[in-house]
Design a protein around this motif. Structure first.
Motif, mmCIF file in Angstrom:
data_model
loop_
_atom_site.group_PDB
_atom_site.id
_atom_site.type_symbol
_atom_site.label_atom_id
_atom_site.label_comp_id
_atom_site.label_asym_id
_atom_site.label_seq_id
_atom_site.Cartn_x
_atom_site.Cartn_y
_atom_site.Cartn_z
ATOM 1 N N SER A 2 50.248 -32.267 -54.401
ATOM 2 C CA SER A 2 49.379 -30.979 -53.855
ATOM 3 C C SER A 2 48.117 -31.348 -54.276
ATOM 4 N N ILE A 3 47.162 -30.453 -53.543
ATOM 5 C CA ILE A 3 45.709 -30.839 -53.764
ATOM 6 C C ILE A 3 45.168 -29.507 -53.372
ATOM 7 N N GLY A 4 44.023 -29.208 -54.182
ATOM 8 C CA GLY A 4 43.212 -28.103 -54.050
ATOM 9 C C GLY A 4 42.321 -27.534 -55.028
ATOM 10 N N LEU A 5 41.350 -26.739 -54.919
ATOM 11 C CA LEU A 5 40.733 -26.085 -56.198
ATOM 12 C C LEU A 5 41.518 -25.162 -56.656
ATOM 13 N N ASN A 6 42.183 -25.396 -57.756
ATOM 14 C CA ASN A 6 43.159 -24.222 -58.376
ATOM 15 C C ASN A 6 42.480 -23.706 -59.562
ATOM 16 N N GLU A 7 41.007 -23.835 -59.805
ATOM 17 C CA GLU A 7 40.364 -23.315 -60.979
ATOM 18 C C GLU A 7 40.839 -21.699 -61.236
ATOM 19 N N ALA A 8 40.971 -20.788 -59.969
ATOM 20 C CA ALA A 8 41.114 -19.554 -60.279
ATOM 21 C C ALA A 8 42.404 -19.243 -61.029
ATOM 22 N N GLN A 9 43.371 -20.223 -60.902
ATOM 23 C CA GLN A 9 44.794 -20.156 -61.563
ATOM 24 C C GLN A 9 44.446 -20.472 -62.960
ATOM 25 N N LEU A 10 43.220 -20.995 -63.303
ATOM 26 C CA LEU A 10 43.319 -21.526 -64.658
ATOM 27 C C LEU A 10 42.297 -20.320 -65.386
ATOM 28 N N GLY A 11 41.935 -19.308 -64.559
ATOM 29 C CA GLY A 11 40.999 -18.281 -65.184
ATOM 30 C C GLY A 11 39.640 -18.853 -65.390
ATOM 31 N N ILE A 12 39.224 -19.827 -64.640
ATOM 32 C CA ILE A 12 37.897 -20.231 -64.459
ATOM 33 C C ILE A 12 37.558 -20.398 -63.136
ATOM 34 N N VAL A 13 36.030 -20.353 -62.832
ATOM 35 C CA VAL A 13 35.515 -20.316 -61.349
ATOM 36 C C VAL A 13 34.781 -21.676 -61.009
ATOM 37 N N ALA A 14 35.278 -22.074 -59.718
ATOM 38 C CA ALA A 14 34.952 -23.480 -59.545
ATOM 39 C C ALA A 14 33.480 -23.571 -59.194
ATOM 40 N N PRO A 15 32.873 -24.100 -59.677
ATOM 41 C CA PRO A 15 31.185 -24.391 -59.829
ATOM 42 C C PRO A 15 30.844 -23.993 -58.203
ATOM 43 N N PHE A 16 29.640 -23.558 -57.748
ATOM 44 C CA PHE A 16 29.234 -23.159 -56.467
ATOM 45 C C PHE A 16 29.308 -24.963 -55.655
ATOM 46 N N TRP A 17 28.969 -25.878 -56.417
ATOM 47 C CA TRP A 17 28.843 -26.870 -55.539
ATOM 48 C C TRP A 17 30.278 -27.555 -55.344
ATOM 49 N N PHE A 18 31.303 -27.235 -56.263
ATOM 50 C CA PHE A 18 32.608 -27.570 -55.646
ATOM 51 C C PHE A 18 33.049 -26.726 -54.462
ATOM 52 N N LYS A 19 32.599 -25.280 -54.397
ATOM 53 C CA LYS A 19 32.845 -24.686 -53.280
ATOM 54 C C LYS A 19 32.166 -24.901 -52.301
ATOM 55 N N ASP A 20 30.900 -25.361 -52.419
ATOM 56 C CA ASP A 20 30.358 -25.835 -51.084
ATOM 57 C C ASP A 20 30.867 -27.076 -50.537
ATOM 58 N N THR A 21 31.330 -27.818 -51.379
ATOM 59 C CA THR A 21 32.043 -29.033 -50.683
ATOM 60 C C THR A 21 33.105 -28.791 -50.148
ATOM 61 N N PHE A 22 33.900 -27.874 -50.541
ATOM 62 C CA PHE A 22 35.220 -27.435 -50.084
ATOM 63 C C PHE A 22 34.922 -26.706 -48.803
ATOM 64 N N VAL A 23 33.911 -25.916 -48.608
ATOM 65 C CA VAL A 23 33.629 -25.083 -47.385
ATOM 66 C C VAL A 23 33.239 -26.134 -46.415
ATOM 67 N N ASN A 24 32.496 -27.178 -46.700
ATOM 68 C CA ASN A 24 31.997 -28.207 -45.811
ATOM 69 C C ASN A 24 33.351 -28.729 -45.232
ATOM 70 N N VAL A 25 34.406 -28.951 -45.897
ATOM 71 C CA VAL A 25 35.657 -29.538 -45.165
ATOM 72 C C VAL A 25 36.383 -28.561 -44.428
ATOM 73 N N VAL A 26 36.789 -27.435 -45.151
ATOM 74 C CA VAL A 26 37.824 -26.689 -44.532
ATOM 75 C C VAL A 26 37.250 -25.415 -43.928
ATOM 76 N N GLY A 27 35.985 -25.235 -43.913
ATOM 77 C CA GLY A 27 35.539 -24.043 -43.410
ATOM 78 C C GLY A 27 35.511 -22.668 -44.390
ATOM 79 N N HIS A 28 34.885 -21.878 -43.882
ATOM 80 C CA HIS A 28 34.427 -20.713 -44.628
ATOM 81 C C HIS A 28 35.911 -19.892 -45.288
ATOM 82 N N ARG A 29 36.527 -19.689 -44.182
ATOM 83 C CA ARG A 29 37.662 -18.654 -44.514
ATOM 84 C C ARG A 29 38.760 -19.210 -45.281
ATOM 85 N N VAL A 30 38.936 -20.246 -44.880
ATOM 86 C CA VAL A 30 40.184 -21.150 -45.533
ATOM 87 C C VAL A 30 39.599 -21.408 -47.051
#
Ligand SMILES: CC/C=C\CCC/C=C/C(=O)SCCNC(=O)CCNC(=O)[C@H](O)C(C)(C)COP(=O)(O)OP(=O)(O)OC[C@H]1O[C@@H](n2cnc3c(N)ncnc32)[C@H](O)[C@@H]1OP(=O)(O)O
Length: 657
Positions: free
Chosen positions: A492-520
């Motif tokens: 499996s793959i993904g940004l699972n930080e929320a499951q750890l009770g932490i927040v993905a830094p915004f640049w993790f998020k931005d990189t993610f958005v660039n690939v999968v789009g905003h809503r996903v």
């Protein structure tokens, strides 16, 4: 190599905000025990058995401001502010090498301070550009060219004066007169005279000296808090000091120090004459003084670099690899050199009839194998049990990547794992708790550095994800140009930080958005989802799935496909003009002159945008500016030098490299 710009690096961390953040985020305490329930994916009982008491973690921005403002991308204003905070009041002798104050000789008034135009010594990009350090055939030789104005104010024809040799172990440079050169962050100084100021020569980033496992008996790297002289009451020579703009780390050696011989480094060719590759032995193409469509006055193109008399003339017999077919190497128009030469990479060659030439280098964490004939390296993570991204791992990652970047034979890199079933488990959680503030600073700087280097690499990057890849592991894959995953649903793959009770830094998020789009990205981040391989493919998180045993072959095939594109293999070229703050394409293979540069949407006509933006930014002296895109244009949010400087800077870069 990116087809779109990195997420806007707007972070300007402050200690105060990070302190606040520290209070608000961190691992949850197991109810009633007072002990931290950690690691979070463990059962609570297991954590309690271990009786772990983990202090709150620091957020990524809880770092020394020297460390996080990116040297290449960080806002200039932030750099100034940091500099003021850090360096003001320091005796001049203790000023950072990257401090603008070091652009003038000690004991002299600041009249020569970098950036002042019309005073004889100017920062690059200002009128009357003083000097340029031009890359030579390899990372080991750089000609210093003094450019300036004569007493009548006319530009002086550039003339090579000095050869310098970077001494990465010492973090400094030697010139051929045996004197030390010190870095001032935006150029080089020799005896206090600003001679540098051109595009940062790549080896300047080498001082990220290997630590563990890289034969590291050398000096400890100028890294992290250790490098922040302000914290030690000394001079700040931080590699990432915002005033360093991409290269600090050049420790200032005492003037007049004897010049030790450059040390041999594993995997790095020793200094000395390099026998040029036959493609580069082609006679210099006829050049016109300016681009055919340039509206600007002629600019004298620097002469072609002479071939060293010690190097035998190129053989007249056909190249053993064969000449590249014309359709693979369209001749550049007059006045422009291929980026392969501008960037010092070998041009793309047809498949070799000779046995593949392979090289490998390795450290404790990563095995790198370079297939020279294909121009493709494979970086295999080998840090069991789970390839967690520790500080050592991140450091070795950056070093390995940089070695490949500096290797002219390498044009693409495949990232994969040598640990079964795991690509990477993400950031090493043990690095994020129970450590000193300095350690957090160093760690987060390394995380950011890893991301920046990978994202802005001018090589094609393909992730061959052959195992689970949570959080930081996912970030590595996201940061590549293309992702292929083994089709095993257990991975499996993904940004699972929320499951750890932490927040993905915004640049993790931005990189993610660039690939999968905003809503996903939004829902996936909110839930901290780890997507099994088939789902990851469905949502576009990975580009394709293949059976695990075919992963390597498929990654190689994809790489070949990318490298065959014009502009991907070092055969394209680009010259850009800057007018009224807009960068305008002067021309390129298949690119209409006058078209704008698209950085955000995949380039224009195969134009390799990663290289372009790097080249343009370096040439414009705005590496530190935020890079913005709008439609099919791109530019810098920061200051852009006057247009008439941009073209000469680019031309001289292309001509001299
Ligand atoms: C405050 C910070 C703010 C923001 C930061 C946000 C950014 C964070 C980014 C991150 O990357 S956080 C890390 C997220 N990573 C994970 O959640 C991965 C968790 N691990 C797993 O899911 C699994 O371990 C696995 C990777 C799927 C492997 O499973 P497997 O069953 O094969 O191994 P096992 O779980 O037994 O682990 C073996 C061994 O490895 C240790 N381990 C695992 N992951 C990490 C890690 N990320 N860092 C450090 N150590 C890790 C694990 O504890 C085991 O150690 P042990 O043998 O000593 O018990």
């Amino acid at each position: 190599m990116r087809c779109c710009s990195p997420p806007r690096p707007a972070w300007v961390p402050t200690c105060s905000s990070s302190t606040r953040s520290r209070r608000s985020t961190g691992p949850a305490r197991a109810a009633g025990t007072g002990a931290w329930d950690w690691p979070p994916w463990r059962s609570r009982s297991r954590s309690r058995q271990r009786g772990s008491t983990i202090p709150a973690m620091l957020l990524p921005d809880a770092v020394c401001p020297h460390s996080t403002a990116s040297p290449r991308l960080g806002p200039r204003a932030a750099g100034d502010e940091v500099h003021r905070r850090c360096c003001r009041g320091q005796p001049r002798e203790l000023l950072p090498a990257s401090c603008p104050g070091m652009a003038v000789p000690l004991g002299e008034p600041e009249r020569g301070r970098a950036g002042r135009a019309g005073q004889g010594r100017t920062e690059r990009g200002s009128a009357g550009q003083d000097g340029m350090v031009q890359g030579g055939a390899g990372p080991w030789d750089h000609r210093i060219i003094k450019v300036g104005k004569d007493p009548q104010g006319h530009r002086v024809q550039p003339a090579p004066t000095t050869t310098i040799t970077p001494n990465p172990e010492q973090g400094a440079w030697l010139n051929n007169k045996g004197a030390w050169l010190s870095g001032n962050g935006r150029g080089l100084t020799e005896g206090g005279w600003l001679i540098g100021g051109g595009p940062t020569p790549r080896p300047r980033r080498v001082p990220l000296t290997s630590r563990a496992g890289n034969g590291g008996s050398g000096p400890r790297p100028l890294h992290g808090a250790d490098r922040c002289g302000a914290q030690r009451g000394g001079a700040c020579s931080a590699l990432l000091c915002p005033r360093g703009w991409g290269g600090g780390g050049l420790a200032t050696a005492p003037r007049g120090s004897p010049s030790p011989p450059p040390p041999a480094r594993r995997g790095v060719p020793p200094p000395g004459p390099r026998v040029p590759r036959c493609p580069l032995h082609a006679p210099c193409p006829p050049v016109s003084p300016t681009s055919p469509v340039s509206p600007y006055p002629p600019y004298p193109r620097p002469p072609c670099p002479p071939i060293s008399p010690h190097i035998p003339p190129p053989p007249q017999t056909p190249c053993p690899r064969g000449a590249a077919p014309p359709h693979l190497t369209p001749p550049p128009p007059p006045g422009v050199l291929p980026l392969s030469q501008a960037w010092g990479r070998a041009p793309r060659l047809p498949p070799s009839p000779l046995p593949a030439q392979r090289r490998a280098f390795s450290n404790n964490k990563i095995l790198v194998e370079l297939d020279e004939s294909a121009g493709v390296a494979t970086m295999k993570f080998k840090s069991p049990p789970v390839n967690s991204l520790s500080l050592d791992f991140l450091t070795e990652f950056c070093i390995s990547l940089e070695k490949l970047e500096n290797d002219r034979a390498c044009r693409g890199v495949i990232l994969t794992s040598a640990v079964p079933k795991i690509f990477s488990s993400g950031l090493d959680i043990t690095e994020m708790c129970g450590k000193s503030t300095e350690h957090y600073a160093e760690f987060w700087r390394a995380v950011q550095e890893m991301w920046l280097r990978l994202y802005s690499s001018n090589m094609v990057t393909v992730a061959a994800v052959n195992g689970s890849s949570p959080a930081g592991g996912c970030l590595i894959a996201l940061t590549c140009d293309y992702r292929i995953m083994a089709e095993n649903p257990k991975f499996s793959i993904g940004l699972n930080e929320a499951q750890l009770g932490i927040v993905a830094p915004f640049w993790f998020k931005d990189t993610f958005v660039n690939v999968v789009g905003h809503r996903v990205a939004e829902s996936s981040l909110q839930l901290g989802s780890l997507h099994p391989a088939p789902e990851a493919h469905r949502i576009g998180l990975v580009d394709e799935l293949v059976p695990e045993e075919k992963l390597k072959d498929r990654a190689t095939a994809v790489m070949q496909q990318w490298l065959a594109l014009p502009g991907k293999g070092g055969t394209s070229w680009a010259v850009t003009e800057c007018r009224n703050g807009d960068l305008t394409c002067v021309g390129g293979p298949g690119i209409e002159a006058g078209s704008c540069v698209s950085v955000g949407t995949g380039g224009v006509g195969g134009w390799e945008v990663g290289k372009l933006s790097k080249a343009v930014r370096a040439a414009l002296g705005c590496e530190g500016c935020a890079w913005h895109t709008a439609g099919r244009s791109a530019g810098c949010a920061g200051r852009l030098p006057p247009a008439q400087l941009a073209v000469p800077a680019l031309l001289s870069r292309a001509g001299g490299a």
